[in-house]
Write an enzyme that holds these catalytic residues in place. Structure first.
Site, short mmCIF file in Angstrom:
data_model
loop_
_atom_site.label_atom_id
_atom_site.label_comp_id
_atom_site.label_asym_id
_atom_site.label_seq_id
_atom_site.Cartn_x
_atom_site.Cartn_y
_atom_site.Cartn_z
CB THR A 544 -0.95 -0.02 1.20
OG1 THR A 544 -1.91 -1.11 0.93
CG2 THR A 544 -1.91 1.22 1.24
CG PHE A 546 0.67 4.52 3.86
CD1 PHE A 546 -0.76 4.45 4.38
CD2 PHE A 546 0.84 3.37 3.57
CE1 PHE A 546 -1.32 3.81 5.03
CE2 PHE A 546 0.26 2.11 4.22
CZ PHE A 546 -0.87 2.44 4.92
#
Ligand code: PEP
Ligand code: MN
Length: 653
Positions: A544, A546
């Protein structure tokens, strides 16, 4: 006739065009119209010969020649094919508010400014409901000389102060050329009232000041007379004119005036200028204002201007037609519901840190906290990202939602925030991309990628055979699809993976074997629960991305957090929409490729409320020379419709 010049025309070519026109007896007027540089050619007694137009078109530096069949040229749709978009505000800390195009912009406020408190209170109420510009009369043109004439410059000062506090540009009526100069530094937009629509000296004076103008239609003016008044303003120098239909005088007496709804589609056909409607003066009766306003939006108006008063019964002018704030709130909700039907979106005030009631408690000016905001609860992936970026001991602030996280960074309760924007398996987290558009004072200042290893977590009494329900964030489900497909479990979506784990603690003893959650191992540890199965994501290459967010400082991008190193930014993120015509996206992409800018990501996303229209999300690698990229941004702004620069930062590998 109007000659639209090519961008970057040489001085020599311009002079040749001037000479050509003068030789044929035209008198010339040079100005800009929207983004175009133009030469207006008028006054040839015999009219414009088709051969003149043809020859002109062939001259170097001529983009297009528009010979209009209408007496108004600059305001005519024949001279400009697209819709003009007028920008109001933008000075100091005020937001830019646009009128026209695919948005519905609502202006609201009292008929007249009555006191500092009254305008402040009204501004706060209408802003809460979604008005983007504050209205109010300081100089009131009244039918009777004995009626309240307005507070004059004092009133304007009160209104300006309220607008600045509430982050709203203001519009106010100017009644005489002498006052225009005094008013120009205080108002963001001039209103020419219905009674002054044909006060040509006033139009020339106000037009020459260059500020946006709201031009009301005279009660007995034809549409052509109204557009000729707009022509006066445009010919005098302003490029930002918004037309306002406010009811005309007919034989009907049940309403104050008769709202000429058909004027809206007529104007849309004749002119490129935005047109809004004033339902308050049109009908003059409070109970009918909202239906007239909704009808105007349905007919294609670009917005409304509405009179609202906190206590209409004691208003010094136009109380009977002023809405109570609660009625205005209801009208705004109805407009929001109607907007997609007409292919538009209700414009909302951008959330900025000076804005809103928070600023009255000076929260906006507090020094930034050293806390870092993340969304979710202890053990969330975002908390792991936070620790990676800022260290294990970084003071942190857990926020219950992504918008709560943006709010915390905006009001200074957190110095930075950590926001997931994209997963390598499940794609972009659109909710967060949308938040960047709603919070223009928040910038991306850093980036990091986190490997996501999902675990199935439950009470010790649960096994794969006893589980019936699994909770997680929808991204958790998407990333573990292959594993979940093997079991007949019911999936319950939670706002955050760690919150899903925390919810297991609230289950009764008897239900515990049947419930599980998908989250990080850290979330299981934080709650004292068991990992039943580790690494259940479909593909172990599950990352992921960020971004670190911070509040802009007076419009400047905030510095990157010290913990992320001090290297120069090498990546940037942009969002834009492009005009609906062939090649417009390619044009934008080639601006980047011609300057060797490497596009890392391009994604399109539907624009809410505008079916089949899209925003493009673009990540680019930055060139070494800053000036190169600045030039690219400037050029992109001219080729796009909505343009947002989300920030420049050091990209994570
Ligand atoms: C107003 O908007 O305050 C006003 C006086 O309106 P009009 O000029 O349309 O009567
Ligand atoms: Mn009024």
């Amino acid at each position: 006739m109007i000659v639209i010049l090519s961008k970057g025309i040489s001085a020599h070519d311009k002079e040749m065009i001037r000479a050509f026109l003068r030789e044929r007896g035209f008198s010339l007027r040079e100005q800009t119209l929207g983004d175009d540089e133009i030469i207006g050619a008028a006054g040839k007694a015999a009219g414009t010969a088709a051969s003149d137009v043809q020859e002109l078109t062939l001259l170097p530096g001529v983009e297009r020649v528009a010979a209009t069949s209408k007496p108004f040229e600059l305001a005519s749709r024949e001279t400009r094919s697209g819709d003009s978009i007028v920008t109001v505000g933008g000075e100091g800390s005020l937001p830019f508010v646009k009128i026209g195009g695919s948005r519905i912009s609502i202006i609201a406020g009292p008929c007249a400014v009555e006191s500092r408190e009254q305008i402040r209170e009204t501004a706060e109420r209408v802003r809460e409901s979604g008005a983007v510009i504050l209205r109010g009369g300081a100089f009131k043109p009244r039918t009777s000389p004995y009626a309240f004439q307005g507070l004059g410059m004092k009133g304007l000062e009160y209104m300006k102060a309220a607008g600045e506090e509430l982050n709203m540009p203001i519009v106010t009526e100017v009644v005489s050329p002498e006052w225009a100069d005094h008013m120009k530094d205080l108002t963001d937009m001039f209103q020419i009232g219905a009674r002054n629509m044909q006060n040509f000296e006033l139009l020339k004076k106000v037009g020459a000041l260059g500020k946006p103008v709201l031009l009301k239609r005279g009660p007995s003016a034809t549409i052509e007379e109204w557009l000729l008044s707009a022509e006066y303003l445009l010919a005098s120098g302003t490029r930002d004119v918004v037309l306002c239909e406010r009811g005309i005088r007919t034989f009907e007496t049940y309403t104050r005036n008769t709202l000429d709804i058909s004027a809206i589609p007529v104007i849309k056909r004749l002119s490129h200028l935005p047109v809004i409607v004033d339902p308050s003066h049109a009908v003059g009766i409070r109970g009918m204002v909202s239906s007239a306003g909704l009808a105007a939006i349905a007919a294609g108006a670009d917005g409304l201007t509405v009179e609202v008063h906190p206590r209409p019964d004691s208003a010094l002018s136009d109380g009977p037609q002023s809405l109570y704030p609660s009625q205005f709130e209801r009208l705004m909700r109805d407009i929001e519901a109607l907007a997609p039907v007409v292919g538009k979106e209700l414009l909302r005030t951008p959330r900025t840190h000076q804005a809103g009631p928070a600023s009255s408690t000076a929260r906006g000016t507090l020094p930034l906290s050293n806390r870092i905001a993340f969304s979710g609860e202890s053990g969330a992936y975002a908390e792991q990202a936070l620790m990676r970026a800022f260290g294990e001991d970084a003071p942190r602030l857990a926020c219950p939602s992504f918008s709560g996280l943006f709010d915390a960074v905006l009001d200074g309760s957190a110095g930075f925030g950590v926001v997931p924007v994209e997963n390598s398996l499940a794609g972009s987290i659109h909710e967060n991309y949308d938040l960047f558009l709603r919070y223009p004072d928040i910038a991306m200042v850093g980036e990091l990628k986190l490997r996501i290893v999902h675990c199935l977590i439950a009470h010790p009494s649960a096994t794969l055979d006893t589980i019936k329900v699994v909770r997680s964030h929808s991204q958790g489900f998407a990333q573990c699809k292959d594993f979940l497909d093997k079991y007949p479990w019911r999936l319950e979506s939670c706002y955050n993976t760690a919150a899903a784990v925390a919810s297991l603690l609230k289950e009764r003893e008897a239900d515990r074997p049947a419930i599980a959650a998908i989250a990080a191992e850290a979330a299981a540890l934080a709650c004292g629960l068991t990992v039943i199965k580790e690494g259940i994501e479909t593909n172990p290459l599950n990352y992921t991305r960020f971004v670190i967010i911070a509040r802009k400082n007076n419009g400047d991008i905030a510095p990157a957090p010290p913990s992320m190193g001090s290297g120069k930014p090498n990546k940037a993120s942009l969002v834009f929409s492009v005009p609906d015509k062939p090649g417009s996206l390619v044009t934008c992409l080639s601006i980047m490729s011609s300057r060797e800018i490497n596009m890392i990501k391009l994604e399109s996303r539907p624009i809410q409320g505008q079916p089949w229209r899209y925003l493009f999300y673009v990540d680019v690698g930055l060139p070494n020379a800053e000036s190169e990229f600045d030039a690219v941004l400037e050029e992109l702004k001219t080729k796009t419709e909505d343009f947002h620069f989300l920030g420049a930062y050091r990209g994570a590998r």
